[in-house]
Design an enzyme around this catalytic site. Structure first.
Site, PDB file in Angstrom:
ATOM      1  N   GLU A   1       0.808  -1.226   0.000  1.00 15.92           N
ATOM      2  CA  GLU A   1       0.000   0.000   0.000  1.00 15.92           C
ATOM      3  C   GLU A   1       0.843   1.279   0.000  1.00 15.92           C
ATOM      4  OE1 GLU A   1      -3.587   1.539  -0.303  1.00 15.92           O
ATOM      5  OE2 GLU A   1      -2.398   2.365   1.333  1.00 15.92           O
TER       6      GLU A   1
ATOM      7  N   THR B   1       2.098  -8.316  -0.940  1.00 12.17           N
ATOM      8  CA  THR B   1       2.053  -8.262   0.530  1.00 12.17           C
ATOM      9  C   THR B   1       1.430  -9.550   1.050  1.00 12.17           C
ATOM     10  OG1 THR B   1       1.016  -7.273   2.483  1.00 12.17           O
ATOM     11  CG2 THR B   1      -0.116  -6.893   0.426  1.00 12.17           C
ATOM     12  N   ILE B   2       1.947 -10.001   2.179  1.00 15.53           N
ATOM     13  CA  ILE B   2       1.311 -11.160   2.812  1.00 15.53           C
ATOM     14  C   ILE B   2      -0.066 -10.780   3.335  1.00 15.53           C
ATOM     15  CG2 ILE B   2       3.484 -12.286   3.474  1.00 15.53           C
ATOM     16  CD1 ILE B   2       2.866 -11.345   6.401  1.00 15.53           C
ATOM     17  N   ASP B   3      -0.321  -9.468   3.528  1.00 14.38           N
ATOM     18  CA  ASP B   3      -1.565  -9.031   4.182  1.00 14.38           C
ATOM     19  C   ASP B   3      -2.807  -9.132   3.283  1.00 14.38           C
ATOM     20  OD1 ASP B   3       0.152  -8.331   6.251  1.00 14.38           O
ATOM     21  OD2 ASP B   3       0.264  -6.230   5.639  1.00 14.38           O
TER      22      ASP B   3
ATOM     23  N   MET C   1       0.098 -11.918  11.697  1.00 10.11           N
ATOM     24  CA  MET C   1       0.229 -10.580  11.093  1.00 10.11           C
ATOM     25  C   MET C   1      -1.010 -10.235  10.261  1.00 10.11           C
ATOM     26  SD  MET C   1       4.167 -10.229   9.899  1.00 10.11           S
ATOM     27  CE  MET C   1       5.417  -9.665  11.048  1.00 10.11           C
TER      28      MET C   1
ATOM     29  N   ARG D   1      -1.664 -20.313  26.670  1.00  7.02           N
ATOM     30  CA  ARG D   1      -0.314 -20.023  26.172  1.00  7.02           C
ATOM     31  C   ARG D   1      -0.410 -19.268  24.847  1.00  7.02           C
ATOM     32  NH1 ARG D   1       0.562 -21.761  30.602  1.00  7.02           N
ATOM     33  NH2 ARG D   1       2.133 -23.334  31.207  1.00  7.02           N
TER      34      ARG D   1
ATOM     35  N   GLN E   1       6.090 -15.713   9.016  1.00  8.22           N
ATOM     36  CA  GLN E   1       5.003 -15.608   8.026  1.00  8.22           C
ATOM     37  C   GLN E   1       5.466 -14.920   6.742  1.00  8.22           C
ATOM     38  OE1 GLN E   1       1.124 -14.417  10.373  1.00  8.22           O
ATOM     39  NE2 GLN E   1       2.934 -13.895  11.557  1.00  8.22           N
TER      40      GLN E   1
HETATM   41  O1  F6P Z   1       2.777  -5.611   5.652  1.00  7.12           O
HETATM   42  C1  F6P Z   1       3.418  -6.798   5.968  1.00  7.12           C
HETATM   43  C2  F6P Z   1       3.721  -6.878   7.429  1.00  7.12           C
HETATM   44  O2  F6P Z   1       4.389  -8.093   7.687  1.00  7.12           O
HETATM   45  C3  F6P Z   1       2.529  -6.714   8.352  1.00  7.12           C
HETATM   46  O3  F6P Z   1       1.734  -7.870   8.429  1.00  7.12           O
HETATM   47  C4  F6P Z   1       3.215  -6.316   9.634  1.00  7.12           C
HETATM   48  O4  F6P Z   1       2.345  -5.592  10.495  1.00  7.12           O
HETATM   49  C5  F6P Z   1       4.328  -5.436   9.149  1.00  7.12           C
HETATM   50  O5  F6P Z   1       4.599  -5.833   7.816  1.00  7.12           O
HETATM   51  C6  F6P Z   1       5.610  -5.523   9.941  1.00  7.12           C
HETATM   52  O6  F6P Z   1       6.500  -4.590   9.411  1.00  7.12           O
HETATM   53  P1  F6P Z   1       8.048  -4.455   9.760  1.00  7.12           P
HETATM   54  O7  F6P Z   1       8.779  -5.384   8.818  1.00  7.12           O
HETATM   55  O8  F6P Z   1       8.356  -3.023   9.449  1.00  7.12           O
HETATM   56  O9  F6P Z   1       8.219  -4.820  11.194  1.00  7.12           O
END
Ligand code: F6P
Length: 343
Positions: free
Chosen positions: A102, A125-127, A169, A267, A275
């Protein structure tokens, strides 16, 4: 023609497949590809390498990106854009392919719209939170990693009669949590799109125990929030968990609250960066390869300001304008399917 390519923002499996596809297409046409290192920073620092057909051999199954990446934002610093234009002119680039999420694609849109730089975007993106495309590559691999982790948590949860929380994530969307949770058979899935009531979570856990199922698996997205009516986080906890630049920690806070309210042993596993790592799945390799081929076609056709996208089963070009600016939230239909299996 000389084309630039860069990978920006958080890495994900499949980036190398895009690079390989672009280089293969370009070399078939006797065009040159310059790979700028570490995202937009490479363009700013004139840090690049010539990518050749031989140089991209064997990179398809490799995770990460051979070009490196960074979260350098060209719009943050006043000197960046004149410098980027200078480097662009120095290499007489005909166009640039930006493979990004994004933030990086929003910057690509602005550079193209406001500074007349000829750019094509590729969403990664994995998101899976980018509008305009049904899926981004990286997501499928991340979901497989979560599924595998949830499968493993099942056996240990069952042996110890515990509640296992798996924090995943996804930034502000619940795609990874919902898909990984459904695939792994989670008993509760908590996503940012649906603030959760802690009383309902505890009721479901107690109900499972009363029915003879003494273990439970909860998948929680890193940006899942308690419902304001039942917020159990202190102001300090909230500030630490929902930091703009780095989310994380809701799993631990949730575990403490569950133990306090139910006495069930709980836990937490925070899956974190595993991920994002590893070799891309077959689906991601194919999607990334198709995006790379399409990106090259868009460049060759001079269709600047476009982004490659998956629509149904077809790869198309969509305006960057329409693809960024708003995040793609979890589909309600998917959430309803997840909910069927709660408890
Ligand atoms: O956008 C991908 C992502 O892995 C998100 O899921 C996560 O919140 C963020 O990046 C973590 O970013 P950074 O690599 O800057 O810690």
């Amino acid at each position: 023609m000389r084309i630039g390519i860069l990978t920006a923002g958080g890495d994900c499996p499949g980036l190398n497949a895009v690079i390989r596809a672009v280089v293969r297409c370009a070399s078939a046409d006797n065009n040159e590809v310059l790979g700028f290192r570490n995202g937009y920073l490479g363009l700013f620092e004139n840090d690049f390498e010539l990518l050749t057909r031989v140089g991209v051999t064997g990179i398809l199954p490799r995770g990460g990106t051979i070009l490196g990446t960074s979260r350098f934002d060209p719009e943050k610093d006043e000197q960046s854009i004149p410098r980027i234009k200078e480097v662009w002119e120095m290499h007489r680039l005909s166009g640039l392919i930006v493979v990004g999420g994004e933030g990086s694609l929003s910057a690509a849109r602005d550079l193209c719209r406001d500074h007349a730089l000829q750019i094509v975007g590729v969403p990664k993106t994995i998101d899976n939170d980018i509008c305009g495309t049904d899926y981004t590559f990286g997501f499928d691999t991340a979901v497989s990693t979560v599924t595998d982790a949830v499968d493993r948590l099942h056996s240990t949860a069952e042996s110890h009669h515990r509640v296992m929380i798996c924090e995943v994530m996804g930034r502000h969307s619940g795609w990874i949590a919902a898909y990984g949770g459904i695939a792994g058979g989670a008993d509760i899935i908590l996503v940012p799109e649906h603030p959760f009531r802690i009383s309902r979570v505890c009721d479901l856990l107690k109900q499972r125990k009363d029915q003879g199922r003494a273990f439970s698996i909860i998948v929680v997205a890193e940006d899942a929030h308690p419902h304001p009516d039942e917020d159990f986080l202190t102001k300090e906890q909230g500030a630490a968990i929902y930091r703009h630049d780095r989310l994380g920690g809701i799993g631990e806070a949730l575990a403490d609250e569950i133990e306090r309210c139910t006495n069930l042993h709980t836990r937490v596993t925070k899956l974190g960066y595993v991920q994002r790592g590893g070799s891309p799945s077959a689906f991601d390799r194919i999607l990334a390869t198709r995006f790379g081929v399409k990106a090259y076609e868009l460049v060759r056709a001079g269709q600047w300001g476009q982004m490659t996208a998956l629509r149904g089963t077809r790869i198309v070009g969509v305006p960057l304008e329409a693809a960024v600016g708003e995040l793609k939230r979890l589909d309600e239909e998917i959430y309803r399917v997840a909910e069927v299996f709660f408890g």
